[in-house]
Design an enzyme around this catalytic site. Structure first.
Site, PDB file in Angstrom:
ATOM      1  N   TYR A 145      21.284 -65.318 -51.466  1.00 32.07           N
ATOM      2  CA  TYR A 145      20.235 -65.713 -50.531  1.00 32.07           C
ATOM      3  C   TYR A 145      20.207 -67.233 -50.437  1.00 32.07           C
ATOM      4  O   TYR A 145      20.221 -67.923 -51.453  1.00 32.07           O
ATOM      5  CB  TYR A 145      18.876 -65.199 -51.016  1.00 32.07           C
ATOM      6  CG  TYR A 145      17.714 -65.577 -50.113  1.00 32.07           C
ATOM      7  CD1 TYR A 145      17.580 -65.012 -48.844  1.00 32.07           C
ATOM      8  CD2 TYR A 145      16.762 -66.496 -50.525  1.00 32.07           C
ATOM      9  CE1 TYR A 145      16.513 -65.351 -48.018  1.00 32.07           C
ATOM     10  CE2 TYR A 145      15.691 -66.837 -49.703  1.00 32.07           C
ATOM     11  CZ  TYR A 145      15.568 -66.267 -48.449  1.00 32.07           C
ATOM     12  OH  TYR A 145      14.519 -66.608 -47.633  1.00 32.07           O
ATOM     13  N   ASP A 233      24.264 -73.652 -54.216  1.00 33.83           N
ATOM     14  CA  ASP A 233      22.845 -73.475 -53.945  1.00 33.83           C
ATOM     15  C   ASP A 233      22.157 -73.216 -55.284  1.00 33.83           C
ATOM     16  O   ASP A 233      22.155 -72.095 -55.793  1.00 33.83           O
ATOM     17  CB  ASP A 233      22.628 -72.311 -52.974  1.00 33.83           C
ATOM     18  CG  ASP A 233      21.146 -72.119 -52.635  1.00 33.83           C
ATOM     19  OD1 ASP A 233      20.302 -72.728 -53.313  1.00 33.83           O
ATOM     20  OD2 ASP A 233      20.850 -71.353 -51.698  1.00 33.83           O
ATOM     21  N   LYS A 261      12.449 -75.148 -55.518  1.00 32.71           N
ATOM     22  CA  LYS A 261      11.668 -74.470 -56.562  1.00 32.71           C
ATOM     23  C   LYS A 261      11.246 -75.415 -57.712  1.00 32.71           C
ATOM     24  O   LYS A 261      10.318 -76.187 -57.515  1.00 32.71           O
ATOM     25  CB  LYS A 261      12.415 -73.226 -57.023  1.00 32.71           C
ATOM     26  CG  LYS A 261      12.545 -72.237 -55.833  1.00 32.71           C
ATOM     27  CD  LYS A 261      12.927 -70.829 -56.155  1.00 32.71           C
ATOM     28  CE  LYS A 261      12.773 -69.952 -54.900  1.00 32.71           C
ATOM     29  NZ  LYS A 261      14.005 -69.383 -54.389  1.00 32.71           N
TER      30      LYS A 261
END
Ligand SMILES: *Cc1c(COP(=O)(O)O)cnc(C)c1O
Length: 438
Positions: A145, A233, A261
């Site tokens: 994702y 990522d 995050k």
């Protein structure tokens, strides 16, 4: 009924004014059934709902929260920052300090551009890779994702996996025409038209799939031979698996990093990092445009800096060791109840795969193997059995668990014992007997 004291009352109000009642589909209970509780506050590893119930939280904002909820250091940094003003549209001290903190911890990352989400970081990294190489194609891995931008939802994990979507409605065919989706853990052929290969160096949005030995190094080699850029990522893994991220731990250095995050300490943030020579292609120093009114926001950078400054190598090592013990105990506890399960760990990331009675859960190597062992109905029963025991897991089987610095041995032991009872409920349901405690 709009009862302001119940979860169902709040969720009913939410669904009237917010599509599906949630501001991100991963928060909905559509995969597990029932109505999500509405949070009033959290502290450390705990969250509290509008009915005054307390839950041990293993979601931790899907990994954005590393120190636990409302950690005093983060709260204090935010209080100081908020009193100085919340956004300026001018360079600030805080954004320089966070950028320095990131670059100092990630070898090879000389510059970062701060944005407001992981999605934005990935969008910009892809545009930058295309701008630098003059090529269009991108290669991504099935089940990884990378945020919700048009070109990257194809073969996406997380909520896209939970909802069983091939991508999304509303994405023009042309936008994904240059996206190639290949299986994780296999080094693909990289053609001369490929601008970049983007990968979660530890896949944590299709449950947890660690890279096989040589996979990341193989990607590095294939990209170098093809003249393509390699993008890690690390929105989940960055500053969670260690000071820096998987790039530091694996010894494989990408051309570009995406962070998010943890580096925002629970506030909206993202970052694109890389060598100065690559990053200088971003506007205003280069031709690749990117912008953001709230980019490098003073509150987000203050919270992120407070988190990064608080944890060092020794802390990460202790957290990883605690997670490994937790993972082993969790697997044993569930297995002892007769429910096959596999718990994988990478640093503090914990992946829990619940299988079917009488069938071994194979080690997952890609999205296909994860899907083939995942029993959605078993997870649903397990999830609610845990929730009744005051433990909140992500409401879908494709996410990972996020034990963090706030989860002490007592709390983790509580999860382990609840998991044994929850597993027994799943097994009892399967054998036709009424589950106990209902
Ligand atoms: C969460 C996540 C994103 C998207 O970040 P947002 O802040 O939700 O936009 C991108 N990549 C990975 C690996 C993620 O886990």
């Amino acid at each position: 009924m709009n009862d302001a004291t119940t979860n169902s009352g709040w969720f009913e109000r939410a669904t009237k004014v917010i599509p599906g009642g949630v501001n991100s589909p991963v928060r909905s209970f559509s995969a597990v059934g029932g109505v999500p509780f509405t949070v009033t506050h959290g502290t450390g590893p705990w969250v509290f709902d509008v009915e005054g119930r307390r839950y041990l939280d293993l979601v931790q904002s899907y990994g954005a929260v590393l120190l636990g909820h409302a950690h005093p250091l983060v709260t204090e940094a935010l209080q100081k920052a908020v009193a100085r003003g919340t956004s300026f549209g001018m360079p600030t001290v805080g954004e320089v300090q966070l950028a320095e903190a990131i670059c100092a911890r990630v070898p090879g990352c000389e510059q970062v551009r701060l944005v407001s989400s992981g999605t934005e970081a990935v969008m910009t990294a892809i545009r930058l890779a295309r701008g630098v190489t003059g090529r269009d194609r991108l290669v991504k891995f099935d089940g990884c994702y990378h945020g919700h931008s048009d070109g990257l939802l194809a073969g996406g994990g997380s909520g896209v996996a939970t909802l069983g979507l091939p991508g999304s409605a509303g994405v023009p065919r042309g936008t994904v025409a240059d996206t190639e989706v290949v299986p994780y853990n296999v080094v693909p052929e990289i053609g001369s038209e490929v601008a970049c290969v983007i990968v979660e160096p530890v896949a944590a949005n299709m449950n947890l799939v660690p890279p096989k030995p040589g996979f990341l190094a193989g990607l590095r080699r294939a990209c170098d031979e093809a003249g393509a850029l390699l993008i890690f990522d690390e929105v989940i893994t960055g500053f969670r698996v260690g000071s820096g991220g998987v790039s530091t731990a694996s010894g494989v250095t990408p051309d570009l990093w995406c962070f998010g995050k943890v580096i925002g300490g629970g506030l909206p943030v993202g970052a694109i990092g890389g060598r100065r020579e690559v990053l200088s292609n971003l506007a205003p120093s280069g031709p690749v445009y990117q912008a953001g009114t709230l980019s490098g926001n003073p509150l987000a950078t203050a919270a992120g800096k407070a988190v990064l400054d608080h944890v060092g190598d020794g802390d990460y090592a202790r957290l990883s060791a605690a997670a490994a013990t937790f993972g082993r105990d969790l697997e044993t506890s569930i297995g002892a109840a007769g429910l096959p399960a596999r718990v994988s760990c990478f640093g503090p990331l914990v992946g829990l795969l619940i299988g079917s009675p009488g069938r071994d859960v194979a080690e997952p190597v890609d999205y296909e193997t994860v899907r083939s062992v995942t029993r959605a109905d078993a997870y649903r029963t397990f999830f609610h059995a845990m929730l009744r025991r005051g433990v909140v897991l992500p409401p879908g089987p494709y996410e990972v668990l996020f034990p963090g610095f706030a989860h002490g041995p007592d709390e983790l032991a509580l999860v382990v014992s609840a998991a044994g009872e929850a597993a027994a409920e799943v097994v009892a349901g399967w054998s036709g007997a009424p589950p106990p405690g209902r």
